[in-house]
Write an enzyme that holds these catalytic residues in place. Structure first.
Site, PDB file in Angstrom:
ATOM      1  N   GLN A   1       6.358   0.892  13.717  1.00 55.80           N
ATOM      2  CA  GLN A   1       4.944   1.210  13.876  1.00 55.80           C
ATOM      3  C   GLN A   1       4.167   0.718  12.660  1.00 55.80           C
ATOM      4  O   GLN A   1       4.585   0.924  11.526  1.00 55.80           O
ATOM      5  CB  GLN A   1       4.783   2.731  14.000  1.00 55.80           C
ATOM      6  CG  GLN A   1       3.499   3.317  13.440  1.00 55.80           C
ATOM      7  CD  GLN A   1       2.314   3.108  14.344  1.00 55.80           C
ATOM      8  OE1 GLN A   1       2.455   3.049  15.558  1.00 55.80           O
ATOM      9  NE2 GLN A   1       1.127   3.000  13.772  1.00 55.80           N
ATOM     10  N   THR A   2       3.046   0.056  12.889  1.00 56.91           N
ATOM     11  CA  THR A   2       2.203  -0.353  11.772  1.00 56.91           C
ATOM     12  C   THR A   2       0.751  -0.423  12.203  1.00 56.91           C
ATOM     13  O   THR A   2       0.455  -0.703  13.366  1.00 56.91           O
ATOM     14  CB  THR A   2       2.646  -1.718  11.206  1.00 56.91           C
ATOM     15  OG1 THR A   2       1.769  -2.094  10.150  1.00 56.91           O
ATOM     16  CG2 THR A   2       2.618  -2.794  12.287  1.00 56.91           C
ATOM     17  N   ARG A   3      -0.140  -0.124  11.269  1.00 53.44           N
ATOM     18  CA  ARG A   3      -1.564  -0.360  11.492  1.00 53.44           C
ATOM     19  C   ARG A   3      -2.090  -1.331  10.428  1.00 53.44           C
ATOM     20  O   ARG A   3      -3.294  -1.531  10.312  1.00 53.44           O
ATOM     21  CB  ARG A   3      -2.353   0.948  11.445  1.00 53.44           C
ATOM     22  CG  ARG A   3      -2.474   1.574  10.057  1.00 53.44           C
ATOM     23  CD  ARG A   3      -3.368   2.806  10.069  1.00 53.44           C
ATOM     24  NE  ARG A   3      -3.752   3.234   8.749  1.00 53.44           N
ATOM     25  CZ  ARG A   3      -3.099   4.122   8.003  1.00 53.44           C
ATOM     26  NH1 ARG A   3      -1.993   4.663   8.484  1.00 53.44           N
ATOM     27  NH2 ARG A   3      -3.533   4.467   6.809  1.00 53.44           N
TER      28      ARG A   3
ATOM     29  N   HIS B   1       7.588  -4.574   4.230  1.00 54.11           N
ATOM     30  CA  HIS B   1       7.789  -4.251   5.639  1.00 54.11           C
ATOM     31  C   HIS B   1       8.851  -5.167   6.253  1.00 54.11           C
ATOM     32  O   HIS B   1       9.727  -4.722   7.002  1.00 54.11           O
ATOM     33  CB  HIS B   1       6.488  -4.436   6.421  1.00 54.11           C
ATOM     34  CG  HIS B   1       5.398  -3.494   6.057  1.00 54.11           C
ATOM     35  ND1 HIS B   1       4.077  -3.858   6.063  1.00 54.11           N
ATOM     36  CD2 HIS B   1       5.423  -2.198   5.663  1.00 54.11           C
ATOM     37  CE1 HIS B   1       3.330  -2.838   5.697  1.00 54.11           C
ATOM     38  NE2 HIS B   1       4.122  -1.818   5.448  1.00 54.11           N
TER      39      HIS B   1
ATOM     40  N   HIS C   1       3.614  -6.960   5.071  1.00 57.73           N
ATOM     41  CA  HIS C   1       3.917  -7.642   3.813  1.00 57.73           C
ATOM     42  C   HIS C   1       5.436  -7.676   3.628  1.00 57.73           C
ATOM     43  O   HIS C   1       6.193  -7.223   4.491  1.00 57.73           O
ATOM     44  CB  HIS C   1       3.190  -7.005   2.624  1.00 57.73           C
ATOM     45  CG  HIS C   1       3.345  -5.515   2.514  1.00 57.73           C
ATOM     46  ND1 HIS C   1       4.531  -4.937   2.166  1.00 57.73           N
ATOM     47  CD2 HIS C   1       2.459  -4.507   2.687  1.00 57.73           C
ATOM     48  CE1 HIS C   1       4.378  -3.624   2.113  1.00 57.73           C
ATOM     49  NE2 HIS C   1       3.140  -3.327   2.439  1.00 57.73           N
TER      50      HIS C   1
ATOM     51  N   ALA D   1       1.804   7.154   8.680  1.00 58.27           N
ATOM     52  CA  ALA D   1       0.587   7.660   9.340  1.00 58.27           C
ATOM     53  C   ALA D   1      -0.281   8.497   8.406  1.00 58.27           C
ATOM     54  O   ALA D   1      -1.111   9.283   8.858  1.00 58.27           O
ATOM     55  CB  ALA D   1       0.939   8.465  10.589  1.00 58.27           C
TER      56      ALA D   1
ATOM     57  N   GLY E   1       8.990   5.092   7.108  1.00 58.69           N
ATOM     58  CA  GLY E   1       9.008   4.756   5.690  1.00 58.69           C
ATOM     59  C   GLY E   1       8.163   5.696   4.869  1.00 58.69           C
ATOM     60  O   GLY E   1       8.006   6.880   5.187  1.00 58.69           O
ATOM     61  N   ARG E   2       7.580   5.143   3.841  1.00 59.95           N
ATOM     62  CA  ARG E   2       6.782   5.924   2.897  1.00 59.95           C
ATOM     63  C   ARG E   2       5.424   6.277   3.508  1.00 59.95           C
ATOM     64  O   ARG E   2       4.720   5.433   4.023  1.00 59.95           O
ATOM     65  CB  ARG E   2       6.598   5.087   1.624  1.00 59.95           C
ATOM     66  CG  ARG E   2       5.711   5.664   0.560  1.00 59.95           C
ATOM     67  CD  ARG E   2       5.668   4.703  -0.625  1.00 59.95           C
ATOM     68  NE  ARG E   2       4.787   5.163  -1.673  1.00 59.95           N
ATOM     69  CZ  ARG E   2       3.494   4.885  -1.748  1.00 59.95           C
ATOM     70  NH1 ARG E   2       2.936   4.134  -0.814  1.00 59.95           N
ATOM     71  NH2 ARG E   2       2.766   5.336  -2.744  1.00 59.95           N
ATOM     72  N   ASP E   3       5.060   7.571   3.470  1.00 59.99           N
ATOM     73  CA  ASP E   3       3.737   8.055   3.868  1.00 59.99           C
ATOM     74  C   ASP E   3       3.338   7.550   5.255  1.00 59.99           C
ATOM     75  O   ASP E   3       2.232   7.056   5.454  1.00 59.99           O
ATOM     76  CB  ASP E   3       2.696   7.635   2.829  1.00 59.99           C
ATOM     77  CG  ASP E   3       1.391   8.431   2.961  1.00 59.99           C
ATOM     78  OD1 ASP E   3       1.446   9.562   3.466  1.00 59.99           O
ATOM     79  OD2 ASP E   3       0.330   7.920   2.572  1.00 59.99           O
TER      80      ASP E   3
END
Length: 393
Positions: free
Chosen positions: A197-199, A206, A203, A295, A291-293
């Site tokens: 999932q990404t918004r 990721h 980079h 959402a 991953g980190r933080d």
């Protein structure tokens, strides 16, 4: 591990056991004349996204907007009233005035066009402060999710929905329903699939996470969220273009699928991570990267809160395996991408660019370090930012 399997597929079963399908096409599945005389209601962009996700099965087992029993249970214990895991109430908020006139079957419109129906079975009052405190972990109206909650109507309408047509939107080549994604996974013979999932544009950190995961599974579902986001996020069209150029050159085509996720972003941190994982199970993924933080926004959540919250459920309940990754970065002394688990050097050796710094460089037309992002991605972002600056001058 996703141990629930059917006899004919190795994909995880949808949450609740069946992939919901509430798509009903006028002229094919029912007579459109039956809609004549029914009240109509113009819905928000977020509600339209929720309508699609419910109707296509991404939010299985939901068949509509939640009733008060489910609303209360989700907020109190991150489960539907029947005990099924679910962490954010999917509601249909309206004003008190609209609630007074809306009963029975209502035709939902978006942009003036009929897009679906809601069969209203219940009206109940929203408990916004409580919902904000429990779901978003803050009552602060500066939080974008809480701000959106506070401006919604005070009454929630509940009941099953139908969707007239899947809105392929701006990305018709990449816009697939859960059933369609499952078909691709099965056609490719993937026995295991990891969803990401990404918004944000991808980079190198990721990319590192995704490729580490690809060492463990057969396929990668790159599943960017393209619904409503806050104003300073990179626009969806720019992000999708960046994903396309990246995947074309740096990813194995037979093991990667780019497909958009039409949800609106709520920025609910840990609670939203659960919905993101469960919905990807419905799309057919066996693994999900957190991953980190995940959402998150601002400093409302701890760095790894979105990983820790999954301990509230058993592996069998989740039906999707959570891959937990620490923060990754480029270490100039190690000469490669690393994490705190693998790098012995302190932060002075690490190349980490904040989102603010990245935007400053892009607006100035400067190059981003190759260690931070691929040059093809940087070029897509630079073009987008410089055109924005030019158009506003």
């Amino acid at each position: 591990m996703p141990t629930l399997m059917t006899e004919t597929t190795s994909l995880p079963t949808p949450l609740g056991g069946t992939l919901v399908n509430r798509v009903r096409r006028p002229g094919h599945d029912f007579d459109p004349a039956s809609l004549n005389g029914l009240p109509r209601f113009e819905i928000s962009e977020r509600s339209y996204a929720d309508l699609e996700l419910v109707a296509t099965g991404a939010y299985s087992p939901l068949t509509g907007f939640v009733n008060e029993a489910d609303y209360t249970s989700i907020i109190e214990r991150m489960r539907l009233a029947d005990g099924t895991p679910w962490s954010i109430p999917i509601t249909f908020p309206v004003t008190s005035e609209d609630a007074a006139r809306l009963h029975g079957t209502v035709v939902l419109t978006f942009g003036g066009q009929d897009v679906g129906t809601l069969d209203i079975q219940e009206h109940f009052d929203a408990r916004k402060t409580w919902e904000a405190r429990e779901v978003y972990r803050t009552e602060d109206a500066a939080h974008p999710g809480v701000a959106a909650l506070y401006v919604q109507g005070d009454v929630n309408l509940a009941g099953p929905v139908t969707l007239f047509e899947v809105p392929r939107g701006a990305f018709p080549l990449h816009h697939r329903t859960p059933a369609e994604v499952r078909q691709v996974i099965e056609a490719r013979g993937w026995r295991s699939t990891v969803a990401f999932q990404t918004r944000n544009p991808i980079h190198r950190a990721h990319e590192y996470l995704q490729k580490v995961a690809l060492e463990l599974v057969d396929g990668l579902l790159l599943h960017p969220l393209v619904g409503t986001t806050k104003g300073d996020d990179v626009p969806a069209a720019t992000r999708v273009e960046a994903y396309e150029v990246l995947l074309e050159k740096y990813y194995p085509q037979a093991r990667t699928l780019l497909s958009v996720y039409p949800a609106a972003m709520r920025y609910a941190g840990p609670r939203e991570a659960i919905v993101h994982a469960l919905s990807r199970r419905n799309y057919g993924a066996s693994h999900f990267i957190v991953g980190r933080d995940h959402a998150g926004v601002g400093s409302y959540y701890g760095t790894y809160d979105a990983q820790e919250i999954f301990s509230a459920f058993t592996a069998e309940e989740l039906g999707i395996r959570i891959l937990r990754f620490e923060h990754t970065f480029y270490c100039q002394s190690c000469g490669q991408l690393v994490s705190p688990r693998t790098c012995p050097h302190d932060s002075s050796h690490h190349l980490i660019l904040s989102g603010t710094k990245v935007r400053e460089k892009l607006r100035a037309g400067e190059d981003l370090p190759r260690e931070f992002t691929r040059p093809e991605v940087a070029e897509v972002l630079r073009r987008a930012y410089t055109s924005t600056v030019t158009s506003t001058d």
